[in-house]
Motif scaffolding. Structure first.
Motif, PDB file in Angstrom:
ATOM      1  N   ALA A  75      10.650  -7.079  21.872  1.00 12.67           N
ATOM      2  CA  ALA A  75       9.639  -7.500  20.903  1.00 12.67           C
ATOM      3  C   ALA A  75       9.616  -6.537  19.732  1.00 12.67           C
ATOM      4  O   ALA A  75       9.724  -5.319  19.903  1.00 12.67           O
ATOM      5  N   ASP A  76       9.487  -7.091  18.535  1.00 11.50           N
ATOM      6  CA  ASP A  76       9.284  -6.313  17.321  1.00 11.50           C
ATOM      7  C   ASP A  76       7.909  -6.678  16.786  1.00 11.50           C
ATOM      8  O   ASP A  76       7.602  -7.856  16.619  1.00 11.50           O
ATOM      9  N   VAL A  77       7.094  -5.650  16.518  1.00  8.37           N
ATOM     10  CA  VAL A  77       5.726  -5.847  16.061  1.00  8.37           C
ATOM     11  C   VAL A  77       5.580  -5.164  14.710  1.00  8.37           C
ATOM     12  O   VAL A  77       5.918  -3.986  14.565  1.00  8.37           O
ATOM     13  N   TYR A  78       5.081  -5.904  13.716  1.00 13.06           N
ATOM     14  CA  TYR A  78       4.921  -5.397  12.353  1.00 13.06           C
ATOM     15  C   TYR A  78       3.436  -5.308  12.038  1.00 13.06           C
ATOM     16  O   TYR A  78       2.748  -6.330  12.008  1.00 13.06           O
ATOM     17  N   VAL A  79       2.945  -4.068  11.812  1.00 10.34           N
ATOM     18  CA  VAL A  79       1.510  -3.851  11.623  1.00 10.34           C
ATOM     19  C   VAL A  79       1.226  -2.904  10.465  1.00 10.34           C
ATOM     20  O   VAL A  79       2.080  -2.108  10.070  1.00 10.34           O
ATOM     21  N   PRO A  88       1.251   7.633  15.713  1.00  5.59           N
ATOM     22  CA  PRO A  88       1.970   7.580  16.998  1.00  5.59           C
ATOM     23  C   PRO A  88       1.078   7.152  18.163  1.00  5.59           C
ATOM     24  O   PRO A  88       1.518   6.417  19.048  1.00  5.59           O
ATOM     25  N   GLU A  89      -0.163   7.587  18.155  1.00  8.25           N
ATOM     26  CA  GLU A  89      -1.086   7.202  19.227  1.00  8.25           C
ATOM     27  C   GLU A  89      -1.356   5.699  19.210  1.00  8.25           C
ATOM     28  O   GLU A  89      -1.357   5.039  20.256  1.00  8.25           O
ATOM     29  N   ILE A  90      -1.554   5.147  18.031  1.00 11.12           N
ATOM     30  CA  ILE A  90      -1.793   3.707  17.908  1.00 11.12           C
ATOM     31  C   ILE A  90      -0.553   2.932  18.341  1.00 11.12           C
ATOM     32  O   ILE A  90      -0.658   1.919  19.041  1.00 11.12           O
ATOM     33  N   ALA A  91       0.622   3.398  17.952  1.00 12.62           N
ATOM     34  CA  ALA A  91       1.867   2.726  18.333  1.00 12.62           C
ATOM     35  C   ALA A  91       2.041   2.729  19.851  1.00 12.62           C
ATOM     36  O   ALA A  91       2.421   1.712  20.445  1.00 12.62           O
ATOM     37  N   MET A  92       1.742   3.858  20.496  1.00 12.11           N
ATOM     38  CA  MET A  92       1.856   3.914  21.957  1.00 12.11           C
ATOM     39  C   MET A  92       0.823   3.004  22.621  1.00 12.11           C
ATOM     40  O   MET A  92       1.127   2.340  23.620  1.00 12.11           O
ATOM     41  N   ASN A  93      -0.395   2.959  22.076  1.00  9.17           N
ATOM     42  CA  ASN A  93      -1.413   2.056  22.607  1.00  9.17           C
ATOM     43  C   ASN A  93      -0.983   0.597  22.458  1.00  9.17           C
ATOM     44  O   ASN A  93      -1.216  -0.219  23.346  1.00  9.17           O
ATOM     45  N   GLN A  95       2.150  -0.535  22.364  1.00  9.00           N
ATOM     46  CA  GLN A  95       3.200  -0.797  23.336  1.00  9.00           C
ATOM     47  C   GLN A  95       2.620  -1.003  24.731  1.00  9.00           C
ATOM     48  O   GLN A  95       2.974  -1.954  25.432  1.00  9.00           O
ATOM     49  N   LYS A  96       1.711  -0.140  25.131  1.00  8.11           N
ATOM     50  CA  LYS A  96       1.101  -0.228  26.460  1.00  8.11           C
ATOM     51  C   LYS A  96       0.305  -1.527  26.610  1.00  8.11           C
ATOM     52  O   LYS A  96       0.445  -2.246  27.598  1.00  8.11           O
ATOM     53  N   ASN A 114       9.267  -2.575  19.864  1.00  9.91           N
ATOM     54  CA  ASN A 114       9.492  -1.773  18.668  1.00  9.91           C
ATOM     55  C   ASN A 114       8.337  -2.005  17.703  1.00  9.91           C
ATOM     56  O   ASN A 114       8.116  -3.121  17.261  1.00  9.91           O
ATOM     57  N   VAL A 115       7.612  -0.929  17.400  1.00  8.08           N
ATOM     58  CA  VAL A 115       6.478  -1.021  16.492  1.00  8.08           C
ATOM     59  C   VAL A 115       6.942  -0.582  15.112  1.00  8.08           C
ATOM     60  O   VAL A 115       7.435   0.530  14.940  1.00  8.08           O
ATOM     61  N   HIS A 116       6.774  -1.471  14.135  1.00  7.27           N
ATOM     62  CA  HIS A 116       7.143  -1.189  12.748  1.00  7.27           C
ATOM     63  C   HIS A 116       5.858  -1.074  11.934  1.00  7.27           C
ATOM     64  O   HIS A 116       5.142  -2.059  11.768  1.00  7.27           O
ATOM     65  N   VAL A 117       5.562   0.129  11.475  1.00  5.28           N
ATOM     66  CA  VAL A 117       4.370   0.337  10.653  1.00  5.28           C
ATOM     67  C   VAL A 117       4.770   0.052   9.212  1.00  5.28           C
ATOM     68  O   VAL A 117       5.571   0.776   8.622  1.00  5.28           O
ATOM     69  N   THR A 118       4.214  -1.020   8.667  1.00  2.00           N
ATOM     70  CA  THR A 118       4.610  -1.464   7.335  1.00  2.00           C
ATOM     71  C   THR A 118       3.679  -0.976   6.240  1.00  2.00           C
ATOM     72  O   THR A 118       3.970  -1.159   5.072  1.00  2.00           O
ATOM     73  N   GLY A 119       2.557  -0.359   6.622  1.00  2.00           N
ATOM     74  CA  GLY A 119       1.652   0.146   5.598  1.00  2.00           C
ATOM     75  C   GLY A 119       0.387   0.731   6.178  1.00  2.00           C
ATOM     76  O   GLY A 119       0.157   0.699   7.388  1.00  2.00           O
ATOM     77  N   LEU A 120      -0.410   1.291   5.283  1.00  4.44           N
ATOM     78  CA  LEU A 120      -1.717   1.824   5.629  1.00  4.44           C
ATOM     79  C   LEU A 120      -2.774   1.025   4.902  1.00  4.44           C
ATOM     80  O   LEU A 120      -2.597   0.671   3.737  1.00  4.44           O
TER      81      LEU A 120
END
Length: 152
Positions: A75-79, A88-93, A95-96, A114-120
């Motif tokens: 899975a690829d997740v774009y957030v 990193p903590e949000i990405a691990m949460n 995934q879990k 795979n977590v893809h952070v596309t912006g803030l």
């Protein structure tokens, strides 16, 4: 590569099969991802943009599920993440949470998320002059001001 249009669950005991469309997994993960603390928004592709323009709700927006050659689910997740949060903590949460939701609802195990952070996403401020970003560095600014006033 195997036919990735359906995911087949075999019941070895009685020979029955259950087919799950990957878009179902995308919807499950999209809903779960939006509920993770720190996730501001899910980002989709062109298809989800067209759906939004047409007024259709796209619950799987920002999630893509694929099956590799060894039949592993990826899975690829774009957030977008809320500014000031620990990425990193949000990405691990994420995934879990997504692994647990998919396992609980479908009895399938994701081999990769795979977590893809596309912006803030910055909070909306009444100030239009851009001073909202200074809140991120308020401790540094205050220390810097205090040190500079001591030297004078």
């Amino acid at each position: 590569m195997a036919d990735s249009s359906k995911i087949v669950l075999d019941d070895q005991n009685n020979g029955e099969e259950i087919e799950i469309d990957p878009s179902v997994l995308e919807v499950i993960m999209g809903i779960a991802a939006e509920k993770v603390d720190g996730v501001a928004e899910m980002h989709g592709d062109v298809k989800s943009g067209i759906n939004r323009v047409l007024g259709r709700e796209d619950r799987g927006r920002g999630v893509s599920v694929n099956i590799d050659d060894e039949h592993n689910l990826i899975a690829d997740v774009y957030v977008s993440i809320e500014a000031g949060k620990n990425v990193p903590e949000i990405a691990m949460n994420l995934q879990k949470t997504l692994k647990q939701q998919v396992l609980q609802m479908t009895d399938l195990t994701l081999s990769e998320i795979n977590v893809h952070v596309t912006g803030l996403e910055f909070p909306d401020d009444d100030n239009e002059d851009g001073s909202g970003t200074s809140q991120l560095f308020s401790d540094i600014d205050e220390k810097g001001k205090n040190e500079s006033t001591r030297e004078s």
